[in-house]
Enzyme design. Structure first.
Site, PDB file in Angstrom:
ATOM      1  N   CYS A 174      -0.399 -25.361   2.263  1.00 15.46           N
ATOM      2  CA  CYS A 174       0.939 -25.260   1.675  1.00 15.46           C
ATOM      3  C   CYS A 174       1.599 -23.965   2.099  1.00 15.46           C
ATOM      4  O   CYS A 174       1.006 -22.894   1.995  1.00 15.46           O
ATOM      5  CB  CYS A 174       0.877 -25.239   0.156  1.00 15.46           C
ATOM      6  SG  CYS A 174      -0.001 -26.593  -0.562  1.00 15.46           S
TER       7      CYS A 174
ATOM      8  N   GLU B 172       5.902 -30.096  11.619  1.00 15.13           N
ATOM      9  CA  GLU B 172       4.477 -30.343  11.429  1.00 15.13           C
ATOM     10  C   GLU B 172       4.245 -31.293  10.247  1.00 15.13           C
ATOM     11  O   GLU B 172       5.069 -31.387   9.343  1.00 15.13           O
ATOM     12  CB  GLU B 172       3.740 -29.019  11.173  1.00 15.13           C
ATOM     13  CG  GLU B 172       3.830 -28.082  12.370  1.00 15.13           C
ATOM     14  CD  GLU B 172       3.039 -26.788  12.219  1.00 15.13           C
ATOM     15  OE1 GLU B 172       2.374 -26.410  13.181  1.00 15.13           O
ATOM     16  OE2 GLU B 172       3.074 -26.158  11.141  1.00 15.13           O
TER      17      GLU B 172
HETATM   18  N1  SAH Z   1      10.808 -27.524  -0.613  1.00 16.61           N
HETATM   19  C1  SAH Z   1       9.879 -28.272  -1.404  1.00 16.61           C
HETATM   20  C2  SAH Z   1       8.659 -28.772  -0.646  1.00 16.61           C
HETATM   21  C3  SAH Z   1       7.972 -27.839   0.348  1.00 16.61           C
HETATM   22  S1  SAH Z   1       6.862 -26.606  -0.204  1.00 16.61           S
HETATM   23  C4  SAH Z   1       9.472 -27.458  -2.609  1.00 16.61           C
HETATM   24  O1  SAH Z   1       9.877 -26.321  -2.727  1.00 16.61           O
HETATM   25  O2  SAH Z   1       8.782 -27.990  -3.472  1.00 16.61           O
HETATM   26  C5  SAH Z   1       5.460 -27.330  -0.910  1.00 16.61           C
HETATM   27  C6  SAH Z   1       4.811 -26.411  -1.941  1.00 16.61           C
HETATM   28  O3  SAH Z   1       4.066 -25.338  -1.341  1.00 16.61           O
HETATM   29  C7  SAH Z   1       5.839 -25.756  -2.823  1.00 16.61           C
HETATM   30  O4  SAH Z   1       5.422 -25.762  -4.147  1.00 16.61           O
HETATM   31  C8  SAH Z   1       5.835 -24.351  -2.269  1.00 16.61           C
HETATM   32  O5  SAH Z   1       6.348 -23.440  -3.178  1.00 16.61           O
HETATM   33  C9  SAH Z   1       4.383 -24.124  -1.976  1.00 16.61           C
HETATM   34  N2  SAH Z   1       4.113 -22.991  -1.102  1.00 16.61           N
HETATM   35  C10 SAH Z   1       4.947 -22.377  -0.250  1.00 16.61           C
HETATM   36  N3  SAH Z   1       4.344 -21.362   0.400  1.00 16.61           N
HETATM   37  C11 SAH Z   1       3.075 -21.346  -0.060  1.00 16.61           C
HETATM   38  C12 SAH Z   1       1.936 -20.553   0.265  1.00 16.61           C
HETATM   39  N4  SAH Z   1       1.988 -19.602   1.181  1.00 16.61           N
HETATM   40  N5  SAH Z   1       0.793 -20.806  -0.395  1.00 16.61           N
HETATM   41  C13 SAH Z   1       0.716 -21.819  -1.293  1.00 16.61           C
HETATM   42  N6  SAH Z   1       1.751 -22.617  -1.617  1.00 16.61           N
HETATM   43  C14 SAH Z   1       2.918 -22.373  -1.006  1.00 16.61           C
END
Ligand code: SAH
Length: 338
Positions: free
Chosen positions: A330, A89
């Site tokens: 996110c 996605e």
């Molecule tokens: N693997 C990379 C990029 C993908 S995640 C990383 O870890 O940075 C993108 C962002 O969204 C990351 O900061 C992640 O921790 C956050 N994230 C993951 N699950 C989330 C959620 N349920 N709510 C808000 N942010 C979330």
């Protein structure tokens, strides 16, 4: 056959040299593909018959497919079907400063962050460069507008697919191509230290964001298994080195989880950890997912946390929430459907 969207300008130049053609044909090809958006080698009228014959023998122009688009207010979520049937996605967001796309870098993810939906499906494979490039091309085509900025924050850990992600950045940054400026590109990592160091050596203007999410090793290791390999004791000095070398400010992402990492004492510990560093902290309201054990912090809690950082001279913002109602926020992106 190689997909032409895997090729950076330099790779195309080397290709043309290898078939005894002029290097500048690389730029012509790039203009056809990324500016004129012509996807048929025979129409590349300035490239020359002989070179076109070679291109047709060696390259293919094949696209992943948009399988579904969900539309919310200021946000669209694209489900793509890859050529081997896998799914990923990407999300398009309309900010007041322009259009931005959040792209995926892998099918599934191996990092196993406790709160994240995207990692529910273990990594199936890395995305190839063209599969990232085509997320942008297909979205531009769908909306018939140019994308202004790109964040590599969708499904996957970009630094677990380093080479393909670097080539992706080179391609979308190419001046004669999509020309998305370095400062308009952000790569977000959970903190894979050796790759941060490698990335630092490039000395690019691309933004780096670090998913921190906790102010100490004990809490962070519980949320993010990667911390057991690259703990804060090595991550933080690496970030300091990065800032000193590149003179760039780093974004610290901190997802606000009710009663887990959102207490006043956590905020104070975070202040201590980041003191003196050229960073800005982005507090992310947690988007609740099927990980029922995690709840979002209340807005009052987030504001209190924000104020503690602010009072202690840490640059801080609260991330604008996008796409909750279409599961495009996110941590809500997935490689599998329900
Ligand atoms: N693997 C990379 C990029 C993908 S995640 C990383 O870890 O940075 C993108 C962002 O969204 C990351 O900061 C992640 O921790 C956050 N994230 C993951 N699950 C989330 C959620 N349920 N709510 C808000 N942010 C979330």
């Amino acid at each position: 056959m190689k997909n032409v969207f895997n090729y950076t300008k330099e790779m195309l130049e080397n290709y043309f040299e290898s078939i005894n053609e002029k290097k500048f044909k690389a730029t012509q090809v790039i203009e056809w593909l990324y500016q004129k958006k012509v996807y048929d080698f025979d129409s590349f009228s300035n490239v020359g018959k002989e070179a076109i014959k070679h291109l047709k023998e060696d390259f293919e122009i094949s696209f992943i497919k948009i399988e579904n688009v969900l539309e919310g207010k200021l946000v669209k979520k694209f489900l793509f079907r890859l050529l081997d049937g896998e799914k990923i996605e990407a999300v398009l967001m309309e900010h007041d400063y322009g259009l931005s796309v959040c792209v995926s870098s892998q099918v599934g993810c191996n990092m196993g962050c406790a709160f994240c939906e995207s990692g529910r499906l273990k990594k199936v494979r890395n995305l190839e460069t063209y599969e990232m490039v085509e997320q942008i091309l297909l979205i531009e085509d769908y909306i018939n507008k140019r994308i202004d900025s790109v964040v590599i924050m969708g499904i996957g850990e970009p630094f677990d697919n380093y080479d393909n992600v670097i080539n992706f950045i080179k391609i979308i940054n190419e001046a004669k191509g999509l020309a998305i400026g370095s400062r308009h590109i952000t790569i977000s990592t959970c903190g894979i230290v050796p790759k941060i160091k490698e990335f630092m050596e490039l000395d690019w203007q691309v933004n780096l964001a670090i998913s921190l999410h906790a102010p100490n090793n004990e809490a962070r290791s519980k949320l993010m298994p990667v911390n057991k390999v690259y703990s804060l004791d090595i991550l933080i000095p690496t970030l300091k080195e990065y800032i000193a070398k590149t003179n760039r400010r780093i974004t610290i992402e901190y997802v606000m989880l009710n009663m887990i990492n959102d207490k006043d004492s956590d905020a104070l510990e975070l202040v201590k950890l980041l003191k003196g560093m050229n960073v800005y902290v982005n507090l992310i309201p947690y988007n609740e997912t099927t990980h029922i054990e995690f709840k979002k912090s209340s807005m009052e809690r987030i504001e209190k946390f924000f104020n503690i950082l602010k009072k202690n001279n840490i640059n801080v913002t609260i991330r604008k929430e996008f796409g909750g109602n279409i599961k495009a926020a996110c941590g809500q992106l997935r490689s599998e459907s329900d």
